[in-house]
Design an enzyme around this catalytic site. Structure first.
Site, PDB file in Angstrom:
ATOM      1  N   ASN A   9      24.446  23.631  17.811  1.00  0.00           N
ATOM      2  CA  ASN A   9      24.747  24.165  16.481  1.00  0.00           C
ATOM      3  C   ASN A   9      23.458  24.758  15.920  1.00  0.00           C
ATOM      4  O   ASN A   9      22.569  24.034  15.507  1.00  0.00           O
ATOM      5  CB  ASN A   9      25.270  23.025  15.587  1.00  0.00           C
ATOM      6  CG  ASN A   9      25.477  23.473  14.146  1.00  0.00           C
ATOM      7  OD1 ASN A   9      25.409  24.661  13.834  1.00  0.00           O
ATOM      8  ND2 ASN A   9      25.734  22.515  13.264  1.00  0.00           N
ATOM      9  N   LYS A  11      23.020  26.359  13.273  1.00  0.00           N
ATOM     10  CA  LYS A  11      23.005  26.358  11.807  1.00  0.00           C
ATOM     11  C   LYS A  11      22.568  27.741  11.288  1.00  0.00           C
ATOM     12  O   LYS A  11      22.832  28.746  11.939  1.00  0.00           O
ATOM     13  CB  LYS A  11      22.130  25.217  11.277  1.00  0.00           C
ATOM     14  CG  LYS A  11      22.547  23.869  11.893  1.00  0.00           C
ATOM     15  CD  LYS A  11      21.978  22.673  11.220  1.00  0.00           C
ATOM     16  CE  LYS A  11      22.471  21.402  11.918  1.00  0.00           C
ATOM     17  NZ  LYS A  11      21.999  20.192  11.290  1.00  0.00           N
ATOM     18  N   HIS A  94      31.545  20.073   9.111  1.00  0.00           N
ATOM     19  CA  HIS A  94      30.170  19.575   9.255  1.00  0.00           C
ATOM     20  C   HIS A  94      29.727  18.966   7.918  1.00  0.00           C
ATOM     21  O   HIS A  94      30.079  19.478   6.846  1.00  0.00           O
ATOM     22  CB  HIS A  94      29.244  20.720   9.665  1.00  0.00           C
ATOM     23  CG  HIS A  94      27.906  20.223  10.119  1.00  0.00           C
ATOM     24  ND1 HIS A  94      26.938  19.827   9.239  1.00  0.00           N
ATOM     25  CD2 HIS A  94      27.403  20.019  11.367  1.00  0.00           C
ATOM     26  CE1 HIS A  94      25.877  19.413   9.927  1.00  0.00           C
ATOM     27  NE2 HIS A  94      26.138  19.519  11.229  1.00  0.00           N
ATOM     28  N   GLU A  96      27.078  19.147   6.351  1.00  0.00           N
ATOM     29  CA  GLU A  96      26.373  20.079   5.474  1.00  0.00           C
ATOM     30  C   GLU A  96      27.365  20.933   4.676  1.00  0.00           C
ATOM     31  O   GLU A  96      27.094  21.327   3.541  1.00  0.00           O
ATOM     32  CB  GLU A  96      25.427  20.967   6.308  1.00  0.00           C
ATOM     33  CG  GLU A  96      24.208  20.171   6.767  1.00  0.00           C
ATOM     34  CD  GLU A  96      23.603  20.634   8.077  1.00  0.00           C
ATOM     35  OE1 GLU A  96      23.896  21.751   8.525  1.00  0.00           O
ATOM     36  OE2 GLU A  96      22.826  19.851   8.659  1.00  0.00           O
ATOM     37  N   GLU A 164      28.782  12.358  13.629  1.00  0.00           N
ATOM     38  CA  GLU A 164      27.418  12.669  13.201  1.00  0.00           C
ATOM     39  C   GLU A 164      27.069  11.845  11.960  1.00  0.00           C
ATOM     40  O   GLU A 164      27.408  12.241  10.829  1.00  0.00           O
ATOM     41  CB  GLU A 164      27.291  14.158  12.850  1.00  0.00           C
ATOM     42  CG  GLU A 164      27.571  15.091  14.004  1.00  0.00           C
ATOM     43  CD  GLU A 164      26.877  16.442  13.831  1.00  0.00           C
ATOM     44  OE1 GLU A 164      26.241  16.886  14.787  1.00  0.00           O
ATOM     45  OE2 GLU A 164      26.972  17.032  12.740  1.00  0.00           O
ATOM     46  N   GLY A 170      18.879  15.804  11.400  1.00  0.00           N
ATOM     47  CA  GLY A 170      17.637  16.477  11.017  1.00  0.00           C
ATOM     48  C   GLY A 170      16.550  15.544  10.531  1.00  0.00           C
ATOM     49  O   GLY A 170      15.571  15.992   9.940  1.00  0.00           O
ATOM     50  N   SER A 210      19.800  14.269  15.492  1.00  0.00           N
ATOM     51  CA  SER A 210      18.469  14.118  16.086  1.00  0.00           C
ATOM     52  C   SER A 210      18.494  13.887  17.599  1.00  0.00           C
ATOM     53  O   SER A 210      17.687  13.122  18.125  1.00  0.00           O
ATOM     54  CB  SER A 210      17.697  13.000  15.376  1.00  0.00           C
ATOM     55  OG  SER A 210      17.483  13.338  14.018  1.00  0.00           O
TER      56      SER A 210
HETATM   57  P1  13P Z   1      19.939  17.765  14.399  1.00  0.00           P
HETATM   58  O1  13P Z   1      20.132  17.680  15.904  1.00  0.00           O
HETATM   59  O2  13P Z   1      18.947  18.807  13.996  1.00  0.00           O
HETATM   60  O3  13P Z   1      19.674  16.415  13.814  1.00  0.00           O
HETATM   61  O4  13P Z   1      21.335  18.264  13.794  1.00  0.00           O
HETATM   62  C1  13P Z   1      22.505  17.638  14.188  1.00  0.00           C
HETATM   63  C2  13P Z   1      23.661  18.406  13.683  1.00  0.00           C
HETATM   64  O5  13P Z   1      23.916  18.460  12.495  1.00  0.00           O
HETATM   65  C3  13P Z   1      24.469  19.151  14.662  1.00  0.00           C
HETATM   66  O6  13P Z   1      25.629  19.629  14.095  1.00  0.00           O
END
Ligand code: 13P
Length: 250
Positions: A9, A11, A94, A96, A164, A170, A210
Site C-alpha cells: 500500500n 498510500k 483502511h 486512515e 491492521e 507507521g 510496520s
Molecule cells: P506501515 O507498514 O507503514 O506501518 O503501514 C501499514 C499499512 O497501513 C498498510 O496498509
C-alpha cells in the site's frame, strides 16, 4: 490451501514518474517469484501507467480506495466501474480513511458491495486503536467492524481481509507474530461461526502494521496469517522484494 499474499500500500506517495521508476526497479525479479500473490497499490493517478508497465507479468494491481456509486455527479470520486477496468484489487476501510475521512462501517460496507458487484476483489481492513487494545477491547471492536460488513456468505468468499492494529501502523511498533496470529485466529473463528467453516478456512487474512524485511518471517510462519499488507516498506524496491521472496519460501 490459501495462497499467501503480499500487498504494497503506497498510500499518498510517489508521483507518476516515481511510481513507474519504482515498479521498473522490481518488475523483473518480482515477476519471477512464485507461490505468492504480489499486489501493488499505487495512487489512483498512476494506475493506468503502471498497468502498462506490468502487462504480461504476474504482478497484480490494486487501488487504495473506491466510491460506492457507479457514476454521476460526485466530483472528485472514482467509481467501481473505472477501477474494474484498471485493476483486480481495491483496499477498502483502511484505518486512515476511517480516521481522516470519516468512513463509517456503513460506508465501508457499501464500498465492499460496490466493488464485488463489478468483480473487484476488496482487501478489507479492520483493526483496533491503541486505547481499545489496552482496555482489552480488541475482539469487541473487530467483531463490530466485521458485523457492520454484511451478513452474506458471498461477501466473505470474495474478499481478502487485513488485520491492521492501528497502533502498529507507521509506528515501527509491529505486533508480535504470536499476537497477530492469535487475533487473526479469532477473526477466522468468528467468520466460521457466522458463515461456516469452509468460508472461514478459505478466506485470506493478512497482517499489516510496520512490516519490514526484518520481521516478515515472524508473521508468515504463523499458521493463521496468510501474508501482509505493507506500507512504508513497500516503497523501497529491495525491501519489498525481500518481503515477497521470504514469503514465497515458507
Ligand atoms: P506501515 O507498514 O507503514 O506501518 O503501514 C501499514 C499499512 O497501513 C498498510 O496498509
Amino acid at each position: 490451501m490459501r495462497i499467501p499474499m503480499i500487498a504494497g500500500n503506497w498510500k499518498m506517495n510517489t508521483t507518476v514518474s516515481e511510481a513507474i521508476e519504482l515498479v521498473n526497479e522490481m518488475r523483473q525479479e518480482l515477476d519471477q517469484i512464485d507461490n505468492v500473490d504480489k499486489v501493488i497499490c499505487p495512487p489512483f493517478v498512476s494506475l493506468a501507467a503502471i498497468k502498462e508497465v506490468i502487462e504480461g507479468s504476474s504482478i497484480k494491481l490494486g487501488a487504495q480506495n473506491i466510491y460506492f456509486e457507479e457514476k454521476g455527479a460526485y466530483t472528485g470520486e472514482i467509481s467501481p466501474l473505472m477501477l474494474a477496468d484498471l485493476c483486480e484489487f481495491v483496499i477498502i476501510g483502511h484505518s486512515e480513511r476511517r480516521q481522516h475521512f470519516n468512513e463509517t462501517g456503513e460506508i465501508v460496507d457499501k464500498k465492499v458491495k460496490a466493488a464485488l458487484k463489478v468483480g473487484l476483489k476488496p482487501i478489507l481492513c479492520i483493526g483496533e486503536r491503541l486505547e481499545e487494545n489496552e482496555a482489552g477491547r480488541t475482539e469487541e471492536v473487530l467483531t463490530e467492524q466485521l458485523n457492520s460488513s454484511s451478513d452474506r456468505i458471498y461477501y466473505f468468499s470474495g474478499l481478502v481481509l487485513a488485520y491492521e492494529p492501528i497502533w502498529a501502523i507507521g509506528t515501527g511498533r509491529a505486533a508480535t507474530g504470536e499476537q497477530a496470529n492469535e487475533t487473526i485466529g479469532f477473526i477466522r473463528q468468528y467468520i466460521s461461526q457466522q458463515h461456516g467453516e469452509k468460508v472461514a478456512h478459505n478466506v485470506r487474512i493478512l497482517y499489516g502494521g510496520s512490516v519490514t524485511a526484518d520481521n516478515i518471517a515472524e508473521f508468515i510462519n504463523q499458521p493463521e496469517i496468510d501474508g501482509a499488507l505493507v506500507g512504508g516498506a513497500s516503497l523501497k524496491a529491495s525491501e519489498f522484494l525481500s518481503i515477497v521472496k521470504q514469503t514465497s519460501e515458507i
